[in-house]
Write an enzyme that holds these catalytic residues in place. Structure first.
Site, PDB file in Angstrom:
ATOM      1  N   SER A 124       0.827  -1.198   0.000  1.00 35.48           N
ATOM      2  CA  SER A 124       0.000   0.000   0.000  1.00 35.48           C
ATOM      3  C   SER A 124       0.862   1.249   0.000  1.00 35.48           C
ATOM      4  O   SER A 124       1.978   1.242   0.541  1.00 35.48           O
ATOM      5  CB  SER A 124      -0.863  -0.027   1.261  1.00 35.48           C
ATOM      6  OG  SER A 124      -1.434   1.232   1.488  1.00 35.48           O
ATOM      7  N   TYR A 148      -1.731  -0.703  10.924  1.00 43.82           N
ATOM      8  CA  TYR A 148      -1.983  -1.277   9.589  1.00 43.82           C
ATOM      9  C   TYR A 148      -0.768  -1.033   8.685  1.00 43.82           C
ATOM     10  O   TYR A 148      -0.233  -1.963   8.078  1.00 43.82           O
ATOM     11  CB  TYR A 148      -3.248  -0.672   8.965  1.00 43.82           C
ATOM     12  CG  TYR A 148      -3.386  -0.986   7.493  1.00 43.82           C
ATOM     13  CD1 TYR A 148      -3.633  -2.292   7.064  1.00 43.82           C
ATOM     14  CD2 TYR A 148      -3.242   0.011   6.514  1.00 43.82           C
ATOM     15  CE1 TYR A 148      -3.737  -2.595   5.708  1.00 43.82           C
ATOM     16  CE2 TYR A 148      -3.354  -0.286   5.166  1.00 43.82           C
ATOM     17  CZ  TYR A 148      -3.601  -1.580   4.763  1.00 43.82           C
ATOM     18  OH  TYR A 148      -3.699  -1.874   3.423  1.00 43.82           O
ATOM     19  N   LYS A 152       2.034  -3.704   6.974  1.00 48.77           N
ATOM     20  CA  LYS A 152       2.407  -3.784   5.551  1.00 48.77           C
ATOM     21  C   LYS A 152       3.918  -3.625   5.392  1.00 48.77           C
ATOM     22  O   LYS A 152       4.560  -4.328   4.601  1.00 48.77           O
ATOM     23  CB  LYS A 152       1.674  -2.700   4.752  1.00 48.77           C
ATOM     24  CG  LYS A 152       0.184  -2.960   4.595  1.00 48.77           C
ATOM     25  CD  LYS A 152      -0.049  -4.107   3.614  1.00 48.77           C
ATOM     26  CE  LYS A 152      -1.487  -4.538   3.542  1.00 48.77           C
ATOM     27  NZ  LYS A 152      -1.693  -5.796   2.840  1.00 48.77           N
TER      28      LYS A 152
END
Ligand code: NAD
Ligand code: UDP
Length: 338
Positions: A124, A148, A152
Protein backbone atom coordinates in the site's frame (compact mmCIF):
# COMPACT_ATOMS: atom_id res chain seq x y z
CA UNK A 1 -1.51 -20.79 -15.43
CA UNK A 2 -2.98 -21.83 -12.07
CA UNK A 3 -2.95 -18.88 -9.70
CA UNK A 4 -3.75 -19.25 -6.01
CA UNK A 5 -5.55 -16.05 -4.96
CA UNK A 6 -5.80 -15.49 -1.19
CA UNK A 7 -8.60 -13.12 -0.17
CA UNK A 8 -10.11 -13.93 -3.56
CA UNK A 9 -13.68 -13.03 -2.59
CA UNK A 10 -12.71 -9.56 -1.37
CA UNK A 11 -12.97 -6.30 -3.28
CA UNK A 12 -9.68 -6.37 -5.20
CA UNK A 13 -9.43 -10.18 -5.23
CA UNK A 14 -12.80 -10.65 -6.92
CA UNK A 15 -12.01 -8.13 -9.67
CA UNK A 16 -8.60 -9.71 -10.22
CA UNK A 17 -10.23 -13.13 -10.44
CA UNK A 18 -12.50 -11.93 -13.28
CA UNK A 19 -9.56 -10.42 -15.17
CA UNK A 20 -7.53 -13.63 -14.69
CA UNK A 21 -10.30 -15.84 -16.06
CA UNK A 22 -10.88 -13.49 -18.99
CA UNK A 23 -7.15 -13.71 -19.75
CA UNK A 24 -7.38 -17.52 -19.88
CA UNK A 25 -5.84 -18.19 -16.48
CA UNK A 26 -7.17 -20.41 -13.75
CA UNK A 27 -7.60 -18.76 -10.35
CA UNK A 28 -7.99 -20.91 -7.23
CA UNK A 29 -9.50 -18.82 -4.46
CA UNK A 30 -9.03 -18.95 -0.70
CA UNK A 31 -11.04 -16.77 1.68
CA UNK A 32 -12.20 -17.03 5.29
CA UNK A 33 -15.23 -14.78 4.57
CA UNK A 34 -14.15 -12.39 7.32
CA UNK A 35 -14.92 -9.42 5.06
CA UNK A 36 -16.71 -11.00 2.10
CA UNK A 37 -19.69 -13.13 1.15
CA UNK A 38 -20.20 -16.32 -0.80
CA UNK A 39 -22.51 -14.42 -3.15
CA UNK A 40 -19.36 -13.03 -4.78
CA UNK A 41 -18.71 -16.47 -6.31
CA UNK A 42 -22.11 -16.51 -8.05
CA UNK A 43 -21.51 -13.02 -9.40
CA UNK A 44 -18.11 -14.02 -10.77
CA UNK A 45 -19.72 -17.03 -12.45
CA UNK A 46 -22.42 -14.79 -13.92
CA UNK A 47 -19.74 -12.53 -15.40
CA UNK A 48 -17.32 -15.08 -16.82
CA UNK A 49 -19.51 -18.19 -17.23
CA UNK A 50 -17.43 -20.36 -14.94
CA UNK A 51 -17.22 -20.68 -11.18
CA UNK A 52 -13.63 -20.60 -9.93
CA UNK A 53 -12.41 -23.23 -7.48
CA UNK A 54 -12.95 -21.92 -3.96
CA UNK A 55 -11.57 -23.14 -0.62
CA UNK A 56 -13.08 -21.56 2.48
CA UNK A 57 -10.51 -21.22 5.23
CA UNK A 58 -7.95 -19.09 6.98
CA UNK A 59 -4.42 -18.63 5.65
CA UNK A 60 -3.08 -18.74 9.21
CA UNK A 61 -4.35 -22.31 9.51
CA UNK A 62 -1.34 -24.40 8.45
CA UNK A 63 -3.30 -27.65 8.13
CA UNK A 64 -5.91 -26.00 5.90
CA UNK A 65 -3.32 -24.26 3.75
CA UNK A 66 -1.23 -27.40 3.40
CA UNK A 67 -4.31 -29.32 2.25
CA UNK A 68 -5.05 -26.73 -0.46
CA UNK A 69 -1.47 -26.88 -1.76
CA UNK A 70 -1.59 -30.69 -1.66
CA UNK A 71 -4.87 -30.86 -3.57
CA UNK A 72 -4.37 -28.18 -6.22
CA UNK A 73 -1.74 -27.71 -8.86
CA UNK A 74 -0.51 -24.18 -8.19
CA UNK A 75 2.01 -22.29 -10.32
CA UNK A 76 2.05 -18.95 -8.55
CA UNK A 77 0.32 -16.97 -5.80
CA UNK A 78 -1.37 -13.57 -5.53
CA UNK A 79 -1.82 -12.66 -1.87
CA UNK A 80 -4.66 -10.25 -1.00
CA UNK A 81 -5.94 -11.75 2.28
CA UNK A 82 -5.60 -9.39 5.21
CA UNK A 83 -7.20 -6.70 7.31
CA UNK A 84 -7.15 -3.15 5.98
CA UNK A 85 -8.90 -0.61 8.23
CA UNK A 86 -6.48 1.94 9.68
CA UNK A 87 -8.74 2.97 12.59
CA UNK A 88 -9.48 -0.64 13.55
CA UNK A 89 -5.77 -1.43 13.46
CA UNK A 90 -5.16 1.19 16.16
CA UNK A 91 -7.76 -0.53 18.37
CA UNK A 92 -6.68 -4.08 17.53
CA UNK A 93 -2.96 -4.10 16.70
CA UNK A 94 -2.45 -7.77 17.63
CA UNK A 95 -5.18 -8.89 15.24
CA UNK A 96 -3.58 -6.85 12.46
CA UNK A 97 -0.06 -8.18 13.03
CA UNK A 98 -1.41 -11.71 13.36
CA UNK A 99 -3.50 -11.60 10.20
CA UNK A 100 -1.27 -9.51 7.97
CA UNK A 101 2.23 -10.49 9.12
CA UNK A 102 1.75 -13.97 10.57
CA UNK A 103 -0.72 -14.86 7.78
CA UNK A 104 1.88 -13.94 5.16
CA UNK A 105 4.61 -15.91 6.93
CA UNK A 106 2.44 -19.05 7.14
CA UNK A 107 1.64 -18.66 3.44
CA UNK A 108 5.33 -18.23 2.52
CA UNK A 109 6.34 -21.25 4.58
CA UNK A 110 3.66 -23.40 2.96
CA UNK A 111 4.73 -22.23 -0.49
CA UNK A 112 8.36 -23.06 0.31
CA UNK A 113 7.38 -26.57 1.43
CA UNK A 114 5.36 -27.02 -1.76
CA UNK A 115 8.23 -25.77 -3.94
CA UNK A 116 6.35 -22.73 -5.28
CA UNK A 117 8.68 -19.74 -5.50
CA UNK A 118 6.69 -16.91 -7.02
CA UNK A 119 4.31 -14.52 -5.27
CA UNK A 120 2.68 -11.13 -5.85
CA UNK A 121 1.68 -9.30 -2.68
CA UNK A 122 -0.72 -6.43 -1.89
CA UNK A 123 1.15 -3.58 -0.34
CA UNK A 124 0.00 0.00 0.00
CA UNK A 125 0.99 3.62 -0.49
CA UNK A 126 0.62 3.84 3.27
CA UNK A 127 4.20 2.52 3.49
CA UNK A 128 5.40 5.96 2.33
CA UNK A 129 3.92 7.59 5.47
CA UNK A 130 3.71 11.36 5.07
CA UNK A 131 5.97 11.66 2.04
CA UNK A 132 8.02 14.86 1.89
CA UNK A 133 7.04 15.37 -1.74
CA UNK A 134 4.70 14.14 -4.48
CA UNK A 135 4.56 12.34 -6.88
CA UNK A 136 5.92 9.40 -4.91
CA UNK A 137 8.52 7.07 -6.44
CA UNK A 138 9.27 3.53 -5.28
CA UNK A 139 12.70 4.59 -3.97
CA UNK A 140 11.23 7.16 -1.56
CA UNK A 141 11.75 6.46 2.17
CA UNK A 142 9.17 4.25 3.87
CA UNK A 143 7.56 4.97 7.20
CA UNK A 144 4.53 3.68 9.10
CA UNK A 145 2.10 5.94 10.93
CA UNK A 146 -0.31 3.27 12.32
CA UNK A 147 -0.40 -0.50 13.00
CA UNK A 148 -1.98 -1.28 9.59
CA UNK A 149 0.80 0.58 7.80
CA UNK A 150 3.39 -1.03 10.07
CA UNK A 151 2.01 -4.49 9.29
CA UNK A 152 2.41 -3.78 5.55
CA UNK A 153 5.92 -2.45 6.10
CA UNK A 154 6.82 -5.48 8.23
CA UNK A 155 5.61 -7.80 5.46
CA UNK A 156 7.71 -5.87 2.94
CA UNK A 157 10.77 -6.11 5.21
CA UNK A 158 10.29 -9.83 6.01
CA UNK A 159 9.97 -10.64 2.32
CA UNK A 160 12.94 -8.48 1.37
CA UNK A 161 15.08 -10.45 3.85
CA UNK A 162 13.58 -13.73 2.65
CA UNK A 163 14.28 -12.92 -1.01
CA UNK A 164 17.91 -12.04 -0.17
CA UNK A 165 18.30 -15.43 1.50
CA UNK A 166 16.45 -17.19 -1.36
CA UNK A 167 17.57 -15.38 -4.52
CA UNK A 168 15.76 -17.82 -6.80
CA UNK A 169 12.35 -16.53 -5.65
CA UNK A 170 10.28 -13.94 -7.49
CA UNK A 171 8.62 -11.64 -4.97
CA UNK A 172 6.58 -8.70 -6.23
CA UNK A 173 5.33 -5.99 -3.88
CA UNK A 174 2.57 -3.91 -5.44
CA UNK A 175 1.95 -0.65 -3.62
CA UNK A 176 -1.63 0.36 -4.32
CA UNK A 177 -2.73 3.96 -4.11
CA UNK A 178 -6.52 4.41 -3.61
CA UNK A 179 -8.54 1.63 -5.31
CA UNK A 180 -12.10 2.67 -6.19
CA UNK A 181 -14.75 1.81 -8.79
CA UNK A 182 -16.12 -1.56 -9.75
CA UNK A 183 -16.55 -3.87 -12.71
CA UNK A 184 -18.49 -2.09 -15.44
CA UNK A 185 -21.30 -4.66 -15.22
CA UNK A 186 -22.21 -3.46 -11.71
CA UNK A 187 -22.26 -7.13 -10.60
CA UNK A 188 -19.23 -6.98 -8.31
CA UNK A 189 -17.95 -4.07 -6.25
CA UNK A 190 -16.81 -2.83 -2.89
CA UNK A 191 -19.10 -3.94 -0.06
CA UNK A 192 -17.70 -2.66 3.23
CA UNK A 193 -19.30 -4.13 6.34
CA UNK A 194 -20.54 -1.47 8.79
CA UNK A 195 -19.69 2.20 8.41
CA UNK A 196 -17.28 2.70 5.49
CA UNK A 197 -13.85 4.05 6.39
CA UNK A 198 -12.98 5.13 2.90
CA UNK A 199 -14.18 8.10 0.93
CA UNK A 200 -15.69 6.49 -2.18
CA UNK A 201 -17.94 3.90 -0.49
CA UNK A 202 -19.06 6.56 1.98
CA UNK A 203 -20.03 8.96 -0.81
CA UNK A 204 -21.86 6.21 -2.71
CA UNK A 205 -23.81 5.24 0.42
CA UNK A 206 -24.84 8.89 0.86
CA UNK A 207 -25.95 8.96 -2.79
CA UNK A 208 -28.03 5.80 -2.39
CA UNK A 209 -29.64 7.08 0.83
CA UNK A 210 -27.92 4.75 3.34
CA UNK A 211 -26.07 7.64 5.05
CA UNK A 212 -27.28 11.20 5.63
CA UNK A 213 -24.14 13.15 4.79
CA UNK A 214 -20.41 12.84 4.20
CA UNK A 215 -18.03 14.29 6.75
CA UNK A 216 -15.22 15.99 4.85
CA UNK A 217 -12.23 15.48 7.09
CA UNK A 218 -10.60 18.90 6.91
CA UNK A 219 -10.84 21.82 4.48
CA UNK A 220 -7.72 23.55 5.79
CA UNK A 221 -4.98 21.45 4.19
CA UNK A 222 -2.35 23.24 2.10
CA UNK A 223 -4.07 22.06 -1.13
CA UNK A 224 -5.88 24.22 -3.73
CA UNK A 225 -9.37 23.66 -2.23
CA UNK A 226 -8.20 22.77 1.31
CA UNK A 227 -9.33 19.11 1.21
CA UNK A 228 -7.07 16.03 1.05
CA UNK A 229 -5.74 14.87 -2.31
CA UNK A 230 -5.31 11.19 -3.24
CA UNK A 231 -4.49 9.10 -6.31
CA UNK A 232 -7.72 7.16 -6.97
CA UNK A 233 -7.25 4.18 -9.27
CA UNK A 234 -9.99 2.09 -10.91
CA UNK A 235 -10.03 -1.40 -9.40
CA UNK A 236 -10.02 -3.02 -12.86
CA UNK A 237 -6.83 -1.10 -13.73
CA UNK A 238 -5.41 -2.32 -10.43
CA UNK A 239 -6.44 -5.91 -11.21
CA UNK A 240 -4.77 -5.61 -14.61
CA UNK A 241 -1.60 -4.42 -12.87
CA UNK A 242 -1.46 -7.88 -11.25
CA UNK A 243 -1.80 -9.55 -14.63
CA UNK A 244 1.00 -7.38 -16.00
CA UNK A 245 3.20 -8.37 -13.05
CA UNK A 246 2.29 -12.05 -13.56
CA UNK A 247 3.33 -11.89 -17.20
CA UNK A 248 6.47 -9.80 -16.84
CA UNK A 249 8.13 -10.50 -13.53
CA UNK A 250 6.57 -13.52 -11.83
CA UNK A 251 9.01 -15.82 -13.63
CA UNK A 252 12.00 -13.51 -13.07
CA UNK A 253 13.77 -14.08 -9.78
CA UNK A 254 14.24 -10.98 -7.66
CA UNK A 255 12.41 -8.50 -5.48
CA UNK A 256 10.16 -6.35 -7.65
CA UNK A 257 8.44 -3.25 -6.28
CA UNK A 258 5.88 -1.16 -8.17
CA UNK A 259 3.49 1.66 -7.45
CA UNK A 260 0.04 1.09 -8.90
CA UNK A 261 -1.56 4.50 -9.25
CA UNK A 262 -2.62 6.90 -12.00
CA UNK A 263 -0.18 9.71 -11.29
CA UNK A 264 -3.08 12.17 -10.83
CA UNK A 265 -4.43 13.62 -7.61
CA UNK A 266 -8.11 14.32 -6.86
CA UNK A 267 -9.38 16.27 -3.85
CA UNK A 268 -12.31 15.27 -1.65
CA UNK A 269 -14.39 18.15 -3.00
CA UNK A 270 -13.55 17.20 -6.60
CA UNK A 271 -14.62 13.62 -5.86
CA UNK A 272 -17.91 14.81 -4.34
CA UNK A 273 -18.60 16.94 -7.44
CA UNK A 274 -17.73 14.08 -9.84
CA UNK A 275 -19.96 11.64 -7.98
CA UNK A 276 -22.83 14.09 -7.82
CA UNK A 277 -22.59 14.58 -11.60
CA UNK A 278 -22.47 10.84 -12.31
CA UNK A 279 -25.32 9.89 -10.00
CA UNK A 280 -27.51 12.93 -10.50
CA UNK A 281 -27.81 13.04 -6.69
CA UNK A 282 -26.76 15.83 -4.43
CA UNK A 283 -24.09 14.60 -2.01
CA UNK A 284 -24.79 16.27 1.33
CA UNK A 285 -21.61 16.97 3.27
CA UNK A 286 -20.36 18.75 6.37
CA UNK A 287 -16.83 19.86 6.93
CA UNK A 288 -15.42 18.11 10.00
CA UNK A 289 -12.09 18.13 11.80
CA UNK A 290 -9.09 16.53 10.13
CA UNK A 291 -8.92 12.76 10.68
CA UNK A 292 -6.05 11.78 12.96
CA UNK A 293 -3.03 10.58 10.99
CA UNK A 294 -4.33 11.84 7.60
CA UNK A 295 -1.93 13.51 5.22
CA UNK A 296 -2.57 16.42 2.85
CA UNK A 297 -1.66 14.79 -0.43
CA UNK A 298 -0.48 11.50 -1.82
CA UNK A 299 -0.13 10.45 -5.41
CA UNK A 300 2.05 8.08 -7.36
CA UNK A 301 4.75 8.32 -9.90
CA UNK A 302 3.69 5.20 -11.87
CA UNK A 303 6.54 5.42 -14.41
CA UNK A 304 8.34 2.29 -13.21
CA UNK A 305 5.28 0.08 -13.73
CA UNK A 306 4.80 1.59 -17.18
CA UNK A 307 8.41 1.10 -18.26
CA UNK A 308 8.99 -2.35 -16.74
CA UNK A 309 5.52 -3.95 -16.80
CA UNK A 310 4.03 -2.11 -19.76
CA UNK A 311 1.10 -1.26 -17.49
CA UNK A 312 -0.74 1.99 -17.03
CA UNK A 313 -4.14 2.99 -15.70
CA UNK A 314 -6.64 3.64 -18.49
CA UNK A 315 -9.87 4.44 -16.62
CA UNK A 316 -10.80 8.08 -15.98
CA UNK A 317 -12.25 9.60 -12.82
CA UNK A 318 -15.63 9.61 -14.61
CA UNK A 319 -15.30 5.83 -15.18
CA UNK A 320 -14.50 5.35 -11.50
CA UNK A 321 -17.55 7.24 -10.24
CA UNK A 322 -19.94 5.93 -12.94
CA UNK A 323 -18.95 2.32 -12.25
CA UNK A 324 -19.17 2.80 -8.48
CA UNK A 325 -22.61 4.29 -8.88
CA UNK A 326 -23.79 1.43 -11.13
CA UNK A 327 -22.66 -1.12 -8.53
CA UNK A 328 -24.13 0.82 -5.59
CA UNK A 329 -27.47 1.66 -7.22
CA UNK A 330 -27.92 -1.95 -8.45
CA UNK A 331 -26.93 -3.30 -5.02
CA UNK A 332 -27.98 -0.66 -2.46
CA UNK A 333 -27.31 -3.02 0.46
CA UNK A 334 -24.25 -4.66 -1.09
CA UNK A 335 -24.10 -8.41 -1.72
CA UNK A 336 -27.01 -10.54 -0.49
CA UNK A 337 -26.49 -13.02 2.36
CA UNK A 338 -24.54 -12.96 5.59
P1 NAD B 1 -11.09 -6.95 1.33
O1 NAD B 1 -11.29 -6.93 2.80
O2 NAD B 1 -12.25 -6.62 0.45
O3 NAD B 1 -10.50 -8.36 0.87
C1 NAD B 1 -9.66 -9.13 1.68
C2 NAD B 1 -10.23 -10.53 1.72
O4 NAD B 1 -9.38 -11.35 2.50
C3 NAD B 1 -11.62 -10.58 2.36
O5 NAD B 1 -12.50 -11.28 1.51
C4 NAD B 1 -11.40 -11.34 3.68
O6 NAD B 1 -12.53 -12.12 4.03
C5 NAD B 1 -10.17 -12.17 3.35
N1 NAD B 1 -9.33 -12.49 4.50
C6 NAD B 1 -8.88 -11.66 5.48
N2 NAD B 1 -8.10 -12.32 6.33
C7 NAD B 1 -8.02 -13.60 5.89
C8 NAD B 1 -7.36 -14.76 6.35
N3 NAD B 1 -6.61 -14.73 7.45
N4 NAD B 1 -7.52 -15.91 5.66
C9 NAD B 1 -8.28 -15.95 4.55
N5 NAD B 1 -8.94 -14.88 4.05
C10 NAD B 1 -8.81 -13.73 4.73
O7 NAD B 1 -9.87 -5.97 1.02
P2 NAD B 1 -9.34 -5.43 -0.39
O8 NAD B 1 -9.71 -4.00 -0.49
O9 NAD B 1 -9.72 -6.36 -1.47
O10 NAD B 1 -7.78 -5.48 -0.11
C11 NAD B 1 -6.97 -6.58 -0.51
C12 NAD B 1 -5.55 -6.31 -0.09
O11 NAD B 1 -5.11 -5.07 -0.64
C13 NAD B 1 -5.36 -6.21 1.43
O12 NAD B 1 -4.15 -6.84 1.77
C14 NAD B 1 -5.25 -4.71 1.66
O13 NAD B 1 -4.48 -4.40 2.80
C15 NAD B 1 -4.57 -4.26 0.38
N6 NAD B 1 -4.84 -2.86 0.06
C16 NAD B 1 -6.14 -2.43 -0.07
C17 NAD B 1 -6.40 -1.10 -0.33
C18 NAD B 1 -7.82 -0.59 -0.43
O14 NAD B 1 -8.05 0.61 -0.26
N7 NAD B 1 -8.81 -1.44 -0.73
C19 NAD B 1 -5.33 -0.19 -0.48
C20 NAD B 1 -4.02 -0.66 -0.37
C21 NAD B 1 -3.78 -2.00 -0.09
N1 UDP C 1 -12.24 11.32 3.68
C1 UDP C 1 -13.25 12.18 4.07
N2 UDP C 1 -14.38 11.63 4.62
C2 UDP C 1 -14.56 10.28 4.77
C3 UDP C 1 -13.51 9.42 4.35
C4 UDP C 1 -12.37 9.98 3.82
O1 UDP C 1 -13.14 13.39 3.94
O2 UDP C 1 -15.60 9.85 5.28
C5 UDP C 1 -11.02 11.90 3.07
C6 UDP C 1 -9.73 11.58 3.82
O3 UDP C 1 -9.49 12.55 4.80
C7 UDP C 1 -8.71 11.61 2.67
C8 UDP C 1 -9.49 11.10 1.46
O4 UDP C 1 -10.87 11.30 1.79
O5 UDP C 1 -8.31 12.94 2.40
C9 UDP C 1 -9.28 9.61 1.15
O6 UDP C 1 -9.52 8.87 2.36
P1 UDP C 1 -9.56 7.27 2.34
O7 UDP C 1 -9.83 6.84 3.75
O8 UDP C 1 -10.51 6.82 1.30
O9 UDP C 1 -8.11 6.86 1.86
P2 UDP C 1 -6.69 7.09 2.57
O10 UDP C 1 -6.81 8.20 3.57
O11 UDP C 1 -6.37 5.79 3.18
O12 UDP C 1 -5.77 7.46 1.46
Amino acid sequence: MNVLVTGGLGYIGSHTCVQLIEAGMNPILIDNLHNSKLAVLERIEKLVGTCPIFHQGDIRNKVFLFSVFAREKIDTVIHFAGLKAVGESVEKPLEYYDNNVNGTLVLMDTMRNAGITSIIISSSATVYGDSASVPIREDFPTFATNPYGRSKLMVEECLTDFQKANPGWSITLLRYFNPVGSHKSGEIGEDPQGVPNNLMPYISQVAVGRRKYLSVFGDDYPTPDGSGIRDYIHVVDLANGHLAALRKVSTMSGLHIYNLGTGDGTSVFEMVAAFSKASGKEIAYKVALRRLGDIAECWADPTKAYVELGWEATHSLDDMVMDTWRWQSNNPSGYPGN
